[in-house]
Motif scaffolding. Sequence first.
Motif, PDB file in Angstrom:
ATOM      1  N   PRO B  52       0.796  -1.293  -0.093  1.00 21.42           N
ATOM      2  CA  PRO B  52       0.021  -0.025  -0.021  1.00 21.42           C
ATOM      3  C   PRO B  52       0.819   1.085   0.017  1.00 21.42           C
ATOM      4  CG  PRO B  52      -0.129  -1.186   2.170  1.00 21.42           C
ATOM      5  CD  PRO B  52       0.462  -2.026   1.370  1.00 21.42           C
ATOM      6  N   LEU B  53       0.442   2.356  -0.725  1.00 22.01           N
ATOM      7  CA  LEU B  53       0.935   3.703  -0.615  1.00 22.01           C
ATOM      8  C   LEU B  53      -0.031   4.576  -0.474  1.00 22.01           C
ATOM      9  CD1 LEU B  53       3.891   4.927  -2.911  1.00 22.01           C
ATOM     10  CD2 LEU B  53       1.775   5.845  -3.189  1.00 22.01           C
ATOM     11  N   GLN B  54       0.311   5.436   0.147  1.00 26.81           N
ATOM     12  CA  GLN B  54      -0.698   6.643   0.362  1.00 26.81           C
ATOM     13  C   GLN B  54      -0.219   8.002   0.132  1.00 26.81           C
ATOM     14  OE1 GLN B  54      -3.979   6.108   2.136  1.00 26.81           O
ATOM     15  NE2 GLN B  54      -3.718   4.046   1.767  1.00 26.81           N
ATOM     16  N   ASP B  55      -1.063   8.881  -0.695  1.00 27.54           N
ATOM     17  CA  ASP B  55      -0.516  10.109  -0.778  1.00 27.54           C
ATOM     18  C   ASP B  55      -1.504  11.203  -0.212  1.00 27.54           C
ATOM     19  OD1 ASP B  55       0.512  12.802  -1.532  1.00 27.54           O
ATOM     20  OD2 ASP B  55       0.231  12.011  -3.869  1.00 27.54           O
ATOM     21  N   PRO B  56      -0.844  11.780   0.851  1.00 29.42           N
ATOM     22  CA  PRO B  56      -1.896  12.566   1.861  1.00 29.42           C
ATOM     23  C   PRO B  56      -2.446  13.877   1.130  1.00 29.42           C
ATOM     24  CG  PRO B  56       0.434  12.887   2.536  1.00 29.42           C
ATOM     25  CD  PRO B  56       0.417  11.692   1.659  1.00 29.42           C
ATOM     26  N   PHE B  57      -2.110  13.988  -0.445  1.00 30.01           N
ATOM     27  CA  PHE B  57      -2.519  15.227  -0.978  1.00 30.01           C
ATOM     28  C   PHE B  57      -4.039  14.730  -1.176  1.00 30.01           C
ATOM     29  CE2 PHE B  57      -4.188  16.182  -5.490  1.00 30.01           C
ATOM     30  CZ  PHE B  57      -3.788  17.756  -5.247  1.00 30.01           C
ATOM     31  N   PHE B  58      -4.292  13.236  -1.267  1.00 31.84           N
ATOM     32  CA  PHE B  58      -5.881  12.939  -1.402  1.00 31.84           C
ATOM     33  C   PHE B  58      -6.534  13.019  -0.132  1.00 31.84           C
ATOM     34  CE2 PHE B  58      -3.653  11.645  -5.195  1.00 31.84           C
ATOM     35  CZ  PHE B  58      -4.334  11.746  -6.225  1.00 31.84           C
ATOM     36  N   PRO B  59      -7.745  13.246   0.032  1.00 28.23           N
ATOM     37  CA  PRO B  59      -8.407  13.024   1.255  1.00 28.23           C
ATOM     38  C   PRO B  59      -8.693  11.453   1.505  1.00 28.23           C
ATOM     39  CG  PRO B  59      -9.815  14.412  -0.291  1.00 28.23           C
ATOM     40  CD  PRO B  59      -8.871  14.015  -1.139  1.00 28.23           C
ATOM     41  N   PHE B  62     -10.571   9.373  -0.813  1.00 27.90           N
ATOM     42  CA  PHE B  62     -10.115   9.119  -2.445  1.00 27.90           C
ATOM     43  C   PHE B  62      -8.909   8.578  -2.293  1.00 27.90           C
ATOM     44  CE2 PHE B  62     -13.350  12.318  -3.337  1.00 27.90           C
ATOM     45  CZ  PHE B  62     -14.247  11.885  -4.188  1.00 27.90           C
ATOM     46  N   ARG B  63      -8.498   7.845  -1.180  1.00 29.38           N
ATOM     47  CA  ARG B  63      -7.405   7.219  -1.076  1.00 29.38           C
ATOM     48  C   ARG B  63      -7.740   5.585  -0.835  1.00 29.38           C
ATOM     49  NH1 ARG B  63      -4.602  11.024   2.884  1.00 29.38           N
ATOM     50  NH2 ARG B  63      -5.165   9.427   4.326  1.00 29.38           N
ATOM     51  N   GLN B 109      -6.922   8.631  -6.121  1.00 26.81           N
ATOM     52  CA  GLN B 109      -5.471   8.157  -6.022  1.00 26.81           C
ATOM     53  C   GLN B 109      -5.096   7.199  -7.038  1.00 26.81           C
ATOM     54  OE1 GLN B 109      -2.878   7.740  -2.494  1.00 26.81           O
ATOM     55  NE2 GLN B 109      -2.316   5.941  -3.477  1.00 26.81           N
ATOM     56  N   ALA B 110      -6.072   6.234  -6.937  1.00 29.48           N
ATOM     57  CA  ALA B 110      -5.914   4.722  -7.735  1.00 29.48           C
ATOM     58  C   ALA B 110      -6.110   5.107  -9.134  1.00 29.48           C
ATOM     59  CB  ALA B 110      -6.644   3.672  -7.154  1.00 29.48           C
TER      60      ALA B 110
END
Lengths: 167, 277
Positions: B52-59, B62-63, B109-110
């Motif tokens: 798993p990868l998470q980008d905090p730019f997205f709420p 939407f992650r 994000q995906a």
Amino acid sequence: MKRTITFLKDCTRQRDWSAALLGLVVLATAATALSILFSNQMKVASLKRFHLGTDSYNVWAAHQLVPSMYNFDNKVSFSNFSYDLAVVDPYDHTFVTETINHFPARRITFGNHRRKQFGEIERGTFRMSSSYRGQQLISTWKIEKQDGVLWVKRLDQQVQATSDQHE
Amino acid sequence: MNDVALPPISPALAIEKNNRSLLKVVMAAILVSLLWKLTFLIQLDRIQQAMPLQDPFFPAVFRSQTVARTTYLIATSLSALLLFSKSRSILTIGSMLLVVALFSLNIHQASFNDVTFLCCGWSAAWCWWFSTRLDEPTESLHPRAAWLAHAIVSLVFIGGAVGKLTPEYWSGQVLYEVYFIDRDFWFYNIIRSYSTADGLRNAATMHSRMVIATELACGFLWLLPMRIASLVALIVLLGIAMTNNFLLFSVITSLMGLSIIGLHQPKNIAHQHHDLA
């Protein structure tokens, strides 16, 4: 032009205001797409959109309505080592660089390179640059693993004027 | 004329049936677009599950991979189920939900970078509008439907063309690096096998300029006569996928569905019915 005039007349004749509204939204979106030719502000906003670097997520989401296939000159580089903003070690065997058709940020967020990038060393430094008619955006991200999840951390984002402004 | 049996359905129903068939051409194209890369999307989903990868730019919403999966499932199921619906209200509400689902995927994000969802979203917006007009005689509705369909396809081309108006694209350097150097696809393999290093670089320049010119021209489909605009769009869209990457059919099929609308030749159903009666 005849078809456009007929369209407008038919919208009025048939009281089809939803068709007129959809046409207006298409026109506004096209105008937004074209605005990058004339406005530096829109140029930078579009480059930031590609780097997921827009100040507000909501503004970015609204911007996503604008088609942008194969836009700009996008280059990415990645290394498993943590350079932050330092220059890459020339002996770094994990360093890769590539030209990407659009949305260079996807090199990290999209999964298709993940096994290769984070298979052995689960961290890295990611840099991307996108250029368009005299403006360049360079962004640096750090990717770190915390509690079993790879997290994106933004280190830097710089807008620069480039020499091809009048080409 | 008195001996001729009346058609089994009323003119109003015949009009609606005729319009519904146009709507379903675009719906079916959206379904094909969404299903085209299914195995690839499943593969990406598994990777995100395993690493798993998470980008905090997205709420957070939407992650979430669950949100991405559910939204994709809703969009695909809706576009399939609506193909079998005859109810105007179901078609209208379903198309509206389809627009929401597809534009949600466009900001997740995906899936934000996959133009499939953007093109399907715009095509679904057309479906939503069209589903509200199913009772209007086809001969008066069709010119508006075709104009809007061509305007949407033009928008996609304009968006592509404007971002290529750069020295890097005009010189062919970007496409040279992305495709010509080492892309393993029949079109580029053939060019490489018949070119010297300089020839390959020149081919990239010519190709890039042709792409820019074609996309710019296709940005004005809405100005062309209806059938010509449709034929031009279909040929160009097909050419894009055939010469670049078969996965691009996920992007172009919904636009091809929109382009087909202009090829339809509406018949005056109400008038025909009156004659028969």
